[in-house]
Scaffold this active site. Structure first.
Site, short mmCIF file in Angstrom:
data_model
loop_
_atom_site.label_atom_id
_atom_site.label_comp_id
_atom_site.label_asym_id
_atom_site.label_seq_id
_atom_site.Cartn_x
_atom_site.Cartn_y
_atom_site.Cartn_z
N SER A 15 0.49 -1.12 -0.32
CA SER A 15 1.30 -2.32 -0.09
C SER A 15 1.91 -2.82 -1.41
CB SER A 15 0.44 -3.38 0.59
OG SER A 15 1.23 -4.36 1.18
N ASP A 42 3.85 -0.08 11.19
CA ASP A 42 3.33 -1.00 10.17
C ASP A 42 4.16 -2.29 10.21
OD1 ASP A 42 2.69 -2.40 7.82
OD2 ASP A 42 2.35 -0.56 6.69
N HIS A 63 -1.39 -1.21 9.12
CA HIS A 63 -0.83 -1.38 7.78
C HIS A 63 -1.57 -0.47 6.83
CE1 HIS A 63 0.94 -3.11 4.27
NE2 HIS A 63 -0.16 -3.70 3.87
#
Length: 507
Positions: free
Chosen positions: A226, A450, A477
């Site tokens: 991320s 996601d 995610h």
């Protein structure tokens, strides 16, 4: 959860990404001489590894840091790289030594996201026997200002956080701005301006290069999830010749178009909610069997919480908490059962499960302490991107967002200046795509379902870096080291042996 609401929640509370931002920094020659000029004592320091219990900052880390097979240390780095002799900060580290030391490749440095996520907690929580743990010393670090690193960003106390969650959201822009100003004042008062001006990704990337050298690695092997993809991309831009391998999983937007990025993420959460609603419809689902009306039924369920939060033991479940809980569940379909349970409880005027989900999202432990990830998230964001300080730009962004999402209204906080408009330190980066030269081919992982870092962001990052793309068809995610054999196999082979597939891969 409408597109409007999912966007607002993500923008205000997201633990995973900074919407629509990117970082740029003058590219640094990756040679040891260029990187270490004036910084020799930092690059030459020796780490003293020991027990991890003294590094715990909250109930969760206390439990994690008591686990066997981990070691902790502190890395000293300059507070300000432009003035390395003026002051220092320490970056806290946690290491899981390779389980097959005779085949060890080196160290794998991990950032779990945020910004503001604890790499120490992430690595401590890794399952024993994970594929990369055989060949690497896996090293998690708490970025400067975060977690066990010292000093750390502190804005609101635990009591102030709890109170904030129970307050109704401001109905006017003035009310929202007053709350934002209060937050910023507390950040400056409790953290200090010097720390706040030096917590950006620009400085963390330089910390990572010091860490690489001190760990004894000529070149960096890195795993970023991320927001960690943003840190990795910036490191690649600054130190391309110091990169051995990178897996960047769940890419954040790096093109600088904040409005488009916000709209894309809002649509990602909306699509995840629709998939959840379809799954829920096959069960005893409080939001019904019609996915077309599930969203409105959910909003009807939580509407009374605006005026009267639901008593949960000695605490209360607010409207904001209930919404945040469902956002949390959208990060992985593994949380859908929990979300269903929470909605079933809410139908019976109970809020235990939804409050637990909201606590998980916001970093609140059972003893009432917060991880401070929310404070660090805002602090890092505010020095990583130019703030919007005029209402004309704010209004222009709002109109464009409406056009992209097709909404006819936005809440009042969309017309209020955010905390970064009042931030006491200047931003240190400008948004744009990374520009890299001399970087070996790296691996980007992107998941089709996601919600927080939509699939296309990974496609774009792979193109910018000239990377190989691994697509995972799933609803979550990030994907690497989540027990998905295809993903784990491809990424582990690359990290350990630098073997990339000849073409992009779909799992």
């Amino acid at each position: 959860m409408t597109k409007r609401r999912s966007r607002v929640t993500a923008a205000l509370f997201a633990l995973i990404i900074v919407l629509g931002t990117s970082t740029s920094f003058a590219r640094i020659d990756g040679s040891p001489v260029a990187a270490r000029k004036g910084l020799e004592r930092f690059y030459a320091q020796a780490l003293s590894w020991g027990a991890c219990q003294p590094y715990a900052t909250d109930a969760k880390s206390k439990t994690l840091f008591e686990r066997e097979g981990i070691q902790c240390a502190r890395l000293q780095v300059p507070l300000d790289y432009a003035q390395p002799d003026v002051g220092t900060v320490t970056v806290a580290l946690l290491r899981r030594p390779a389980t097959e030391p005779g085949r060890k490749v080196g160290s794998l440095v991990v950032n779990p996201g945020g910004p503001g996520g604890s790499g120490m907690a992430h690595v401590a929580n890794m399952q024993a026997g994970n594929p990369v743990g055989k060949r690497f010393d896996v090293v998690g670090f708490d970025p400067r200002g975060v977690g066990a690193s010292q000093p750390r960003v502190l804005c609101l106390t635990d009591a102030e956080r709890d109170a904030q969650r129970l307050r109704p959201k401001g109905e006017t822009a003035d009310a929202v701005e007053a709350e934002n100003k209060f937050f910023v004042e507390k950040c400056a008062q409790r953290s200090g301006i010097d720390l706040l001006r030096n917590v950006g990704t620009r400085d963390v990337a330089r910390d990572v290069d010091v860490l690489r050298a001190v760990l004894g690695d000529k070149k960096l092997s890195y795993l970023g999830y991320s927001y960690g993809t943003r840190l990795g991309a910036l490191y690649a831009e600054m130190f391309p010749r110091n990169v051995r391998a990178m897996v960047l999983d769940g890419a954040v937007e790096l093109n600088g178009d904040k409005v488009a990025a916000s709209a894309r993420q809002a649509q990602g959460f909306e699509e995840s909610f629709q998939r959840f609603a379809s799954w829920c419809a096959q069960r005893d689902c409080p939001i019904g069997t019609d996915t077309g009306t599930a969203e409105s039924k959910f909003r009807q369920m939580i509407e009374p919480l605006k005026k009267t939060p639901l008593q949960v033991g000695d605490r209360k479940l607010s409207h904001s908490d209930a919404n945040t809980a469902i956002i949390q569940a959208m990060y992985s379909d593994r949380l859908w059962e929990t979300a269903l349970k929470g909605l079933q409880e809410l139908r019976q005027n109970k809020g235990t499960t939804l409050l637990q989900l909201a606590d998980q999202y916001l970093g609140r432990a059972q003893d009432g302490t917060y991880s401070r990830i929310q404070d660090a998230f805002v602090a890092i964001r505010c020095v990583d991107e130019p703030p919007v300080k005029d209402r004309a730009t704010l209004e222009s962004n709002r109109r464009r967002l409406l056009e992209l999402l097709g909404n006819d209204t936005v809440p009042s906080d969309e017309t209020a200046l955010g905390p970064c408009a009042f931030w006491p330190a200047p931003h240190t980066s400008e948004p744009r795509k990374p520009v890299v030269k001399g970087l070996p081919q790296v691996l980007v992982v992107s998941t089709t379902g996601d919600p927080a870092t939509p699939y296309q962001s990974g496609v774009d990052l792979a193109q910018s870096l000239g990377a190989r793309l691994l697509t995972y068809n799933g609803n979550q995610h990030t994907a690497f080291l989540a027990g998905i054999g295809c993903v784990d196999g491809v990424a582990t082979n690359y990290l350990a042996d630098l073997r990339l597939p000849e073409t992009d891969v779909v799992c």
